[in-house]
Design an enzyme around this catalytic site. Sequence first.
Site, PDB file in Angstrom:
ATOM      1  N   SER A 171      28.445 -13.146 -42.403  1.00  0.00           N
ATOM      2  CA  SER A 171      29.621 -12.273 -41.957  1.00  0.00           C
ATOM      3  C   SER A 171      30.208 -13.162 -40.577  1.00  0.00           C
ATOM      4  CB  SER A 171      29.234 -10.976 -41.727  1.00  0.00           C
ATOM      5  OG  SER A 171      30.278 -10.032 -41.340  1.00  0.00           O
TER       6      SER A 171
ATOM      7  N   GLU B 222      31.410  -6.393 -51.395  1.00  0.00           N
ATOM      8  CA  GLU B 222      31.586  -6.702 -50.081  1.00  0.00           C
ATOM      9  C   GLU B 222      32.613  -5.456 -49.623  1.00  0.00           C
ATOM     10  OE1 GLU B 222      30.380  -8.926 -48.361  1.00  0.00           O
ATOM     11  OE2 GLU B 222      30.021 -10.875 -49.473  1.00  0.00           O
TER      12      GLU B 222
ATOM     13  N   HIS C 209      27.714  -6.003 -48.652  1.00  0.00           N
ATOM     14  CA  HIS C 209      27.782  -6.969 -47.724  1.00  0.00           C
ATOM     15  C   HIS C 209      26.428  -6.964 -46.697  1.00  0.00           C
ATOM     16  CE1 HIS C 209      30.418  -9.166 -44.596  1.00  0.00           C
ATOM     17  NE2 HIS C 209      29.659  -8.595 -43.514  1.00  0.00           N
TER      18      HIS C 209
END
Length: 507
Positions: free
Chosen positions: A198, A312, A403
Amino acid sequence: MKNEPRLRIKTAEGELRGLMDNDIYVFKGIPYAAPPTGALRWRPPQPVTPWQNVRDATAWGAASWQSREYCMGVGGGDPGTFSEDCLYLNIWTPDPAPGAPLPVMVWLHGGGFTLGAGSLDPYQGSALAAQGVVVVTLNYRLGHLGFFSHPALDAQYAAGATVNNFALLDQIAALQWIQRNIPAFGGNRHNITLFGESSGARSVLSLCCSPLAEGLFHKGIVQSSYSLPDLTQQQARQKGTEVAAHFGLPPEATAEQLRALPGDAFWSLTQPLAPGPVAISGDAVLPMPMLDTFIAGRQHRVPLMIGSNSDEASVLDYFGVDARGVLRQMRKKNRFTYRLLKWLYDIHDDALLGRAVARDMAFTVMPLLVAQSQAGKGMPVWRYWFDYVSENARDLYPHGAWHGNEIPYVFNTLETLLPTDNRPYTAADKTLAAEVSAYWLAFARDATEFSYCLRGRNATEWPVWREGEDVTLAFGEQGRAVTVLKTRFMRRRLRLFRLMMRSHVRL
C-alpha cells in the site's frame, strides 16, 4: 546461555543487546536517526548521538502519532506507544556471524502514510529470517509530521533544495543506517531488497525515483501500490497554510510558531485538512511525480516484483470512494466507455462492475505500467496477482482477497497470527503461505538485472514479464491453494486504463 555473546552486537553508534525468538536473534527499537522533535520537526533526519553503555534492544520503539482505533481496525493491529520520537527499526537475523553474508529484506509498512508501525504482528520477521535472510522493519514519520509544506518552512532552504517528504527521508536514513551496520547482524549490504504494501509500496516506487536513494537498495517488491497522483508542492503548500490557519496561526506564521504546535495535534485532522495517502512531488527528495518518472523510464535501474490483490476495492470504502458512484460518473461523462467496460468485464450489475473498475483503475493498472516501464528500460520485472482467501473465511471475503490479505502469506506468519473471526488457518492456507514466502525469498536472494526467472518451492518457474509474452503469476485459482501462470492477464481492460493514466487516475 550459549547465544549470549551473539545477543550483544556493536554498531557504529554503540553496542546493542537483543533477545531470542526460538532460534532467531531479534533486536527491537534501534534508533536510526535522532528524535525529529522540537527544532528538528520538519527537518531532514539527523544522526543519532552515540551511546557508551550497552543499549537494551528488547522493546519496540514508539510509532508516529496516529489513530490507535483506526490502526487496530484496518491497519494490522495495535501500533503501541506514540511519539514524535519515532525513528526506530527492528532486526531479525538467523545468525549474526554466518559463513557468507545473508540477503537483507527491508519492510516499509502501509497505512495510507497515516497509520502503522514496523512492530505490528503481521510483520514479525522470525519466519522469514529462519529461511536465511535478515529482516528489517521500521517506523517513520506519518501524516503531517511526515509530509508537509508551508511557506515559512520552505523558505529555510536554498532554491531547489526544499524538503517536504520527511517520511521518505526517514526511510532513506534507515537505509543509510543499514548500509553502515547490517554486516554486524550477518547481512549483505550489497543485496538489499526493499519491500512494502500500500503506502509502503508507494514508498518503494518513490525511492526508486528519488536521487537521494540511489545505490542504497538493489531491488524492490511492490505490493498493492495505488495509482493516485502525488500531491504537487503548490497543493501541499496550500494545505499547509490551511492547517496552520486551523490552529489559529496567521498567513505569515513563522517556522518557530509551527514547531511550537503540539505533536499530537495533527493526526486527528479530517478532510480537507487531512494529508493524502501520497507523497509530495517537486522537492529535493522527489523532484518529479513518481508516475511521471516511471512513464518516462527515469527510475533507478533495479529489478522489481509488483502485483495486487483480487479485491483491492475493499480499501476504497476507507478512502470514502463509492465504487458505484465512480461508474455512474463514467456513464454520465462517456457512455461509450461505460458500454465498453460492460463488454470487457461481462458484469452487468453496476455495483459489482463499479467495484471491479475502481479496483483496476486504482490498483491493477499499476503493475502493468511499471512492468512496461521496466521492460523498456531493460530491467527485469515480475508481475503477480494474489487471489487466495483462507478456506475458513471465504464467506467474509466474497469478492476475493482484500487489500493487505497477502501480507501474512508473504511473511509466512499464519502459524503465529490470530485467525480472522477465530477461524483457524488450514493446511492448504499454510502450504500457500510457504509458497508465496518462498518466491519473495527467491527474489531477495537471487534476482539481479540479468535474471530470467524465479523458482519457488514447487515446479512453477516464474519468468520475467515481457511485453509480448505478458506472463503473470497468480497465487490462488478458483479457491485452490496453487500457483498458476497466466498469459495476457486482463490485457484489454488494462490497456484501456493505461491510456487513461496519461491524465492520471482520479477517484
